[in-house]
Design a protein around this motif. Structure first.
Motif, PDB file in Angstrom:
ATOM      1  N   ASN A  14       0.850  -1.191   0.000  1.00  0.00           N
ATOM      2  CA  ASN A  14       0.000   0.000   0.000  1.00  0.00           C
ATOM      3  C   ASN A  14       0.890   1.247   0.000  1.00  0.00           C
ATOM      4  O   ASN A  14       1.512   1.588   1.013  1.00  0.00           O
ATOM      5  N   SER A  15       0.955   1.945  -1.119  1.00  0.00           N
ATOM      6  CA  SER A  15       1.830   3.106  -1.235  1.00  0.00           C
ATOM      7  C   SER A  15       1.369   4.271  -0.361  1.00  0.00           C
ATOM      8  O   SER A  15       2.145   5.192  -0.092  1.00  0.00           O
ATOM      9  N   ASN A  16       0.112   4.245   0.102  1.00  0.00           N
ATOM     10  CA  ASN A  16      -0.369   5.299   0.989  1.00  0.00           C
ATOM     11  C   ASN A  16       0.355   5.306   2.334  1.00  0.00           C
ATOM     12  O   ASN A  16       0.327   6.310   3.063  1.00  0.00           O
ATOM     13  N   LEU A  17       1.010   4.189   2.669  1.00  0.00           N
ATOM     14  CA  LEU A  17       1.728   4.093   3.939  1.00  0.00           C
ATOM     15  C   LEU A  17       3.147   4.649   3.849  1.00  0.00           C
ATOM     16  O   LEU A  17       3.810   4.807   4.880  1.00  0.00           O
ATOM     17  N   VAL A  18       3.605   4.935   2.650  1.00  0.00           N
ATOM     18  CA  VAL A  18       4.978   5.410   2.480  1.00  0.00           C
ATOM     19  C   VAL A  18       5.249   6.704   3.252  1.00  0.00           C
ATOM     20  O   VAL A  18       6.273   6.810   3.939  1.00  0.00           O
ATOM     21  N   PRO A  19       4.366   7.726   3.196  1.00  0.00           N
ATOM     22  CA  PRO A  19       4.640   8.936   3.997  1.00  0.00           C
ATOM     23  C   PRO A  19       4.763   8.641   5.486  1.00  0.00           C
ATOM     24  O   PRO A  19       5.611   9.231   6.169  1.00  0.00           O
ATOM     25  N   THR A  20       3.934   7.737   6.015  1.00  0.00           N
ATOM     26  CA  THR A  20       4.029   7.357   7.427  1.00  0.00           C
ATOM     27  C   THR A  20       5.383   6.738   7.721  1.00  0.00           C
ATOM     28  O   THR A  20       6.035   7.058   8.733  1.00  0.00           O
ATOM     29  N   LEU A  26       9.684   1.164  -7.468  1.00  0.00           N
ATOM     30  CA  LEU A  26       9.753   1.557  -6.057  1.00  0.00           C
ATOM     31  C   LEU A  26      10.504   0.502  -5.262  1.00  0.00           C
ATOM     32  O   LEU A  26      10.291  -0.703  -5.427  1.00  0.00           O
ATOM     33  N   SER A  27      11.419   0.965  -4.385  1.00  0.00           N
ATOM     34  CA  SER A  27      12.262   0.052  -3.613  1.00  0.00           C
ATOM     35  C   SER A  27      12.051   0.285  -2.120  1.00  0.00           C
ATOM     36  O   SER A  27      12.639   1.199  -1.531  1.00  0.00           O
ATOM     37  N   LEU A  28      11.205  -0.531  -1.501  1.00  0.00           N
ATOM     38  CA  LEU A  28      10.999  -0.452  -0.057  1.00  0.00           C
ATOM     39  C   LEU A  28      12.275  -0.793   0.710  1.00  0.00           C
ATOM     40  O   LEU A  28      12.603  -0.104   1.689  1.00  0.00           O
ATOM     41  N   PRO A  29      13.044  -1.841   0.307  1.00  0.00           N
ATOM     42  CA  PRO A  29      14.304  -2.107   1.014  1.00  0.00           C
ATOM     43  C   PRO A  29      15.267  -0.919   0.972  1.00  0.00           C
ATOM     44  O   PRO A  29      15.951  -0.637   1.968  1.00  0.00           O
ATOM     45  N   GLY A  30      15.329  -0.216  -0.152  1.00  0.00           N
ATOM     46  CA  GLY A  30      16.207   0.949  -0.239  1.00  0.00           C
ATOM     47  C   GLY A  30      15.799   2.033   0.741  1.00  0.00           C
ATOM     48  O   GLY A  30      16.643   2.661   1.384  1.00  0.00           O
ATOM     49  N   LEU A  31      14.494   2.256   0.872  1.00  0.00           N
ATOM     50  CA  LEU A  31      13.996   3.255   1.813  1.00  0.00           C
ATOM     51  C   LEU A  31      14.332   2.853   3.243  1.00  0.00           C
ATOM     52  O   LEU A  31      14.818   3.678   4.033  1.00  0.00           O
ATOM     53  N   VAL A  32      14.080   1.596   3.588  1.00  0.00           N
ATOM     54  CA  VAL A  32      14.332   1.123   4.949  1.00  0.00           C
ATOM     55  C   VAL A  32      15.819   1.195   5.281  1.00  0.00           C
ATOM     56  O   VAL A  32      16.210   1.637   6.370  1.00  0.00           O
ATOM     57  N   GLU A  33      16.670   0.763   4.356  1.00  0.00           N
ATOM     58  CA  GLU A  33      18.111   0.808   4.600  1.00  0.00           C
ATOM     59  C   GLU A  33      18.596   2.236   4.810  1.00  0.00           C
ATOM     60  O   GLU A  33      19.434   2.500   5.686  1.00  0.00           O
ATOM     61  N   THR A  34      18.079   3.169   4.022  1.00  0.00           N
ATOM     62  CA  THR A  34      18.465   4.569   4.178  1.00  0.00           C
ATOM     63  C   THR A  34      18.064   5.095   5.543  1.00  0.00           C
ATOM     64  O   THR A  34      18.840   5.788   6.216  1.00  0.00           O
ATOM     65  N   GLU A  35      16.841   4.788   5.977  1.00  0.00           N
ATOM     66  CA  GLU A  35      16.377   5.275   7.275  1.00  0.00           C
ATOM     67  C   GLU A  35      17.171   4.658   8.422  1.00  0.00           C
ATOM     68  O   GLU A  35      17.503   5.354   9.392  1.00  0.00           O
TER      69      GLU A  35
END
Length: 285
Positions: A27-33, A154-163
């Motif tokens: 769900n891409s709506n959760l990305v801002p959260t 879209l790369s969720l792992p990339g976002l998580v690793e960056t954070e």
């Protein structure tokens, strides 16, 4: 359990739950959260921790909020404008970035604290660190958002690793540098004096070294273990690849450099607070 620990654990559980649900539902709506939780969790935790240890009635919760949000946003906006106007690829690029970003954070701190009639070194450390952590949070949110987009989608792992990486490094970055500068500034009554200017140049240099550590580590690795074919590529203006062995050396040098820079900043802040405690003891004798 202390307040800062409860905030961190609660925020971490919520962030982890958001990662799992986002990965499961796509769900891409959760990305801002996910971006906001991951970018703000560690900086907010350290602001609460610093406030609890500071024990200074002059730095109120309202002033902390202004420092974090107003100071952070003004710093990010000011840095973005100045860097777009002044920064061009060059050997001095990282130094200019350090000077600009530390300068705008100093200006934001002075703006937020302009109505304070009395201020101490500890006040400056707490409020300066808050402005720095605010800057770090909004900057990290931008990096996390950008890491989501790759050529493969879209790369969720990339976002998580960056954070995760930026969260680990957050305590020894912007918050630390602006805490040092804020302490020196408030110790001089909020005026720009020679010690403030020298401290500004010092934290800007630490900032520049931090940002340029990747390039420094690559350069040192090639100097120590470079192959002839790599130097041939450098002579014609091409960036050579690195061998597996060189990658290990680069990683070691990169992290060692970041650790040394962090230790210098922490020792500087410790010395600043120690000097403030000695001065207060002398005044009360």
């Amino acid at each position: 359990m202390r307040l800062w620990a409860r905030i961190f654990l609660t925020g971490f559980v919520l962030w982890l739950a958001t990662v799992i649900v986002t990965a499961t539902t796509r769900n891409s709506n959760l990305v801002p959260t996910l971006v906001l939780l991951g970018s703000f969790l560690v900086p907010v935790t350290f602001v609460v921790w610093a406030y609890g240890r500071g024990r200074t009635p002059r730095v109120t919760v309202e002033l902390l909020f202004k420092g974090f949000v107003v100071g952070g946003v003004l710093g990010v906006l000011g840095a973005s404008l100045l860097e777009s106007w002044l920064i061009r690829p060059s050997i001095t690029m990282f130094l200019l970035i350090g000077l600009i970003e530390e300068g705008v954070k100093l200006a934001a701190l002075m703006f937020v604290s302009r109505r304070m009639t009395y201020r101490t070194t500890r006040d400056g450390v707490v409020l300066g660190g808050t402005v720095g952590f605010g800057f770090s949070s909004f900057e990290s949110a931008g990096y996390a958002f950008n890491s989501l987009f790759t050529s493969a989608g879209l790369s969720l792992p990339g976002l998580v690793e960056t954070e995760v990486l930026r969260g680990i490094l957050a305590p020894v970055g912007h918050g630390l540098w602006t805490a040092i500068l804020g302490g020196v500034l408030f110790a001089r009554g909020g005026r720009i004096t020679t010690p403030v200017v020298l401290s500004y140049l010092g934290v800007s240099l630490l900032h520049a070294l931090w940002d340029s550590m990747t390039a420094i580590a690559i350069a040192v690795t090639l100097v120590l273990f470079g192959q002839p074919w790599q130097f041939d590529l450098l002579r014609i203006g091409r960036v050579p690849g690195v061998t597996d062995w060189q990658m290990h050396v680069y990683t070691l040098l990169h992290w060692a450099g970041l650790i040394v820079i962090s230790l210098v900043g922490l020792l500087w802040l410790t010395a600043l607070l120690g000097s403030d405690r000695r001065d207060r003891r002398i005044r009360h004798q």
